[in-house]
Design a protein around this motif. Structure first.
Motif, PDB file in Angstrom:
ATOM      1  N   LYS A 283       0.807  -1.210   0.000  1.00 41.25           N
ATOM      2  CA  LYS A 283       0.000   0.000   0.000  1.00 41.25           C
ATOM      3  C   LYS A 283       0.847   1.270   0.000  1.00 41.25           C
ATOM      4  N   GLU A 284       1.941   1.264   0.745  1.00 41.51           N
ATOM      5  CA  GLU A 284       2.756   2.457   0.893  1.00 41.51           C
ATOM      6  C   GLU A 284       3.841   2.522  -0.193  1.00 41.51           C
ATOM      7  N   PRO A 285       4.254   3.720  -0.597  1.00 39.05           N
ATOM      8  CA  PRO A 285       5.306   3.849  -1.633  1.00 39.05           C
ATOM      9  C   PRO A 285       6.645   3.311  -1.139  1.00 39.05           C
ATOM     10  N   LEU A 286       7.282   2.486  -1.937  1.00 38.86           N
ATOM     11  CA  LEU A 286       8.540   1.862  -1.556  1.00 38.86           C
ATOM     12  C   LEU A 286       9.660   2.882  -1.389  1.00 38.86           C
ATOM     13  N   GLU A 287       9.538   4.018  -2.063  1.00 41.85           N
ATOM     14  CA  GLU A 287      10.590   5.034  -1.960  1.00 41.85           C
ATOM     15  C   GLU A 287      10.804   5.477  -0.514  1.00 41.85           C
ATOM     16  N   ASP A 288       9.730   5.495   0.273  1.00 39.65           N
ATOM     17  CA  ASP A 288       9.844   5.904   1.674  1.00 39.65           C
ATOM     18  C   ASP A 288      10.682   4.919   2.474  1.00 39.65           C
ATOM     19  N   LEU A 289      10.590   3.649   2.116  1.00 40.32           N
ATOM     20  CA  LEU A 289      11.374   2.622   2.801  1.00 40.32           C
ATOM     21  C   LEU A 289      12.806   2.603   2.277  1.00 40.32           C
ATOM     22  N   GLU A 290      12.960   2.731   0.973  1.00 40.47           N
ATOM     23  CA  GLU A 290      14.282   2.651   0.357  1.00 40.47           C
ATOM     24  C   GLU A 290      15.235   3.714   0.890  1.00 40.47           C
ATOM     25  N   LYS A 291      14.738   4.936   1.065  1.00 40.02           N
ATOM     26  CA  LYS A 291      15.618   6.043   1.454  1.00 40.02           C
ATOM     27  C   LYS A 291      16.160   5.891   2.871  1.00 40.02           C
ATOM     28  N   LEU A 292      15.521   5.037   3.695  1.00 42.51           N
ATOM     29  CA  LEU A 292      15.998   4.829   5.064  1.00 42.51           C
ATOM     30  C   LEU A 292      17.367   4.151   5.107  1.00 42.51           C
ATOM     31  N   PHE A 293      17.713   3.427   4.036  1.00 44.93           N
ATOM     32  CA  PHE A 293      18.959   2.656   4.037  1.00 44.93           C
ATOM     33  C   PHE A 293      20.148   3.438   3.465  1.00 44.93           C
ATOM     34  N   LEU A 294      19.880   4.569   2.858  1.00 49.85           N
ATOM     35  CA  LEU A 294      20.959   5.306   2.198  1.00 49.85           C
ATOM     36  C   LEU A 294      21.962   5.854   3.223  1.00 49.85           C
ATOM     37  N   GLY A 295      23.228   5.561   2.983  1.00 50.63           N
ATOM     38  CA  GLY A 295      24.304   6.071   3.831  1.00 50.63           C
ATOM     39  C   GLY A 295      24.693   5.189   4.996  1.00 50.63           C
ATOM     40  N   ILE A 310      10.280   0.318  12.371  1.00 50.17           N
ATOM     41  CA  ILE A 310       9.510   0.405  11.124  1.00 50.17           C
ATOM     42  C   ILE A 310       8.566  -0.795  10.986  1.00 50.17           C
ATOM     43  N   TYR A 311       7.319  -0.515  10.670  1.00 52.19           N
ATOM     44  CA  TYR A 311       6.316  -1.549  10.411  1.00 52.19           C
ATOM     45  C   TYR A 311       6.286  -1.764   8.901  1.00 52.19           C
ATOM     46  N   ILE A 312       6.775  -2.924   8.434  1.00 52.94           N
ATOM     47  CA  ILE A 312       6.975  -3.104   6.994  1.00 52.94           C
ATOM     48  C   ILE A 312       5.777  -3.705   6.274  1.00 52.94           C
ATOM     49  N   THR A 313       4.770  -4.175   7.003  1.00 54.29           N
ATOM     50  CA  THR A 313       3.613  -4.799   6.358  1.00 54.29           C
ATOM     51  C   THR A 313       2.940  -3.895   5.324  1.00 54.29           C
ATOM     52  N   PRO A 314       2.811  -2.594   5.567  1.00 49.52           N
ATOM     53  CA  PRO A 314       2.169  -1.741   4.545  1.00 49.52           C
ATOM     54  C   PRO A 314       2.922  -1.683   3.221  1.00 49.52           C
ATOM     55  N   TYR A 315       4.202  -2.031   3.238  1.00 54.19           N
ATOM     56  CA  TYR A 315       5.005  -1.965   2.008  1.00 54.19           C
ATOM     57  C   TYR A 315       4.936  -3.262   1.199  1.00 54.19           C
ATOM     58  N   PHE A 316       4.752  -4.394   1.902  1.00 57.02           N
ATOM     59  CA  PHE A 316       4.841  -5.687   1.223  1.00 57.02           C
ATOM     60  C   PHE A 316       3.606  -6.563   1.407  1.00 57.02           C
ATOM     61  N   GLY A 317       2.896  -6.395   2.489  1.00 59.17           N
ATOM     62  CA  GLY A 317       1.934  -7.382   2.918  1.00 59.17           C
ATOM     63  C   GLY A 317       2.547  -8.157   4.070  1.00 59.17           C
ATOM     64  N   SER A 318       2.121  -9.378   4.258  1.00 59.36           N
ATOM     65  CA  SER A 318       2.561 -10.166   5.414  1.00 59.36           C
ATOM     66  C   SER A 318       3.962 -10.753   5.200  1.00 59.36           C
ATOM     67  N   LEU A 319       4.975  -9.915   5.417  1.00 62.85           N
ATOM     68  CA  LEU A 319       6.372 -10.338   5.291  1.00 62.85           C
ATOM     69  C   LEU A 319       7.058 -10.148   6.638  1.00 62.85           C
TER      70      LEU A 319
END
Length: 338
Positions: A283-295, A310-319
């Motif tokens: 449901k949520e845009p992956l860009e918001d998750l991706e930028k957390l890892f930069l640097g 971080i609650y990752i379910t909104p990005y992938f589903g039940s992972l």
């Protein structure tokens, strides 16, 4: 030539710092010889990608040191059955890459002990087509170090375990190690010797026919300089991991929710780009998750820390979060290198 006593230290970081300290600070007109034995450790070549050379999980689980050296060449495993030698000499423009000159006296001693030893390839000493020693060199311009390993009674099973890389799909510009068939020197000796006895015979043999050698022990002030170099360089993540050449990683796995495909670009040990692809429904845009890892550093500890809140379910589903962390920085059964 002066023999430098390392006071029996087995910390690989301290021994490598001692070697470099002598190279850069001792008399430029004198030649030196060192022996040292290290605790279980992987010594990484100067131009290698550390993550591409080690079985990271195994290394962590078994408290194996990982240390980068100043010379090139491939990764090697050290333990209490491995004797390391180091010649520190002047560099006259002809000695660098002349491995024959520095391995010749070692080979002579091994032959006197009954081994059919010979220099094979560029920088390996072999007995019956099996490698018992590898050597490498480094030069400051005026001074140089020529050092090598002597597999005397090493746990060869650990060589495979610690260097059995399972990190799949890494594309790197690092200099990759070439695994060779290896053997222990003790397997070829006619009589049983401890590694201490072997070290003594080797030292005596290296000075055979020459004037009695001089032995030198560092002063308290010199040891302080060695420890400062160790702390500033060889103890640091930046030196041992961060100096790795840039590399790209692709990590793909199919979960019940769909396939997750990661593309990670790492430079100097830190994540510079992080992209997520796949056929899952989020449901949520992956860009918001991706930028957390930069640097951040490309190590499991930092990756886990980023995702801690971080609650990752909104990005992938039940992972499950741990499955996602393992996909970013884990090991699988593909791409095994021995």
């Amino acid at each position: 030539m002066i023999f430098i006593d390392n006071n029996g230290h087995t910390d690989p970081r301290l021994n490598l710092a001692l070697e470099e300290y002598v190279l850069r600070n001792f008399s430029p007109t004198q030649d030196y010889l060192m022996f040292y034995i290290n605790e279980p450790s992987i010594i990484i070549g100067r131009n290698q990608n550390t993550l591409e050379e080690i079985n990271h999980q195994y290394v962590e689980d078994h408290n194996i040191h990982v240390v980068r050296r100043i010379s090139g060449g491939g990764a090697v495993y050290h333990d209490f059955g491995n004797l390391n030698f180091s010649f520190i000499t002047k560099h006259d423009g002809t000695r660098l890459s002349n491995f024959e000159k520095f391995t010749a006296p070692v080979i002579r001693v091994l032959r006197n002990l009954g081994l059919d030893a010979a220099l094979k390839g560029r920088n390996d000493i072999q007995v019956v087509e099996k490698k018992i020693s590898g050597t490498a060199q480094f030069s400051t311009g005026k001074r140089m170090v020529s050092h090598g390993t002597l597999l005397y009674d090493t746990d060869l099973g650990e060589v495979v375990n610690a260097l059995n890389v399972k990190m799949s799909k890494i594309q790197s510009k690092g200099h990759k190690s070439v695994r060779s068939r290896v053997a222990n020197i003790s397997d070829y000796l006619e009589r049983s010797l401890s590694i201490e006895d072997f070290r003594k015979l080797l030292l005596e043999g290296l000075y055979e026919g020459n004037e009695p050698f001089e032995e030198y022990r560092l002063t308290a002030e010199e040891w302080q300089g060695v420890r400062e170099l160790k702390q500033e360089k060889y103890d640091t993540w930046d030196w041992n991991y961060g100096r790795s050449p840039r590399f790209n990683i692709q990590r793909t796995k199919r979960f019940p929710l769909g396939e997750v495909d990661l593309r990670i670009f790492v430079e100097k040990g830190r994540i510079k780009d992080f992209k997520i692809y796949g056929d899952f429904f989020g449901k949520e845009p992956l860009e918001d998750l991706e930028k957390l890892f930069l640097g951040i550093r490309y190590i499991k500890e930092d990756i886990s820390s980023v995702l801690q809140e971080i609650y990752i379910t909104p990005y992938f589903g039940s992972l499950p979060k741990n499955d996602f962390i393992d996909l970013i920085y884990g090991e699988d059964e593909e791409g095994v290198k021995i």
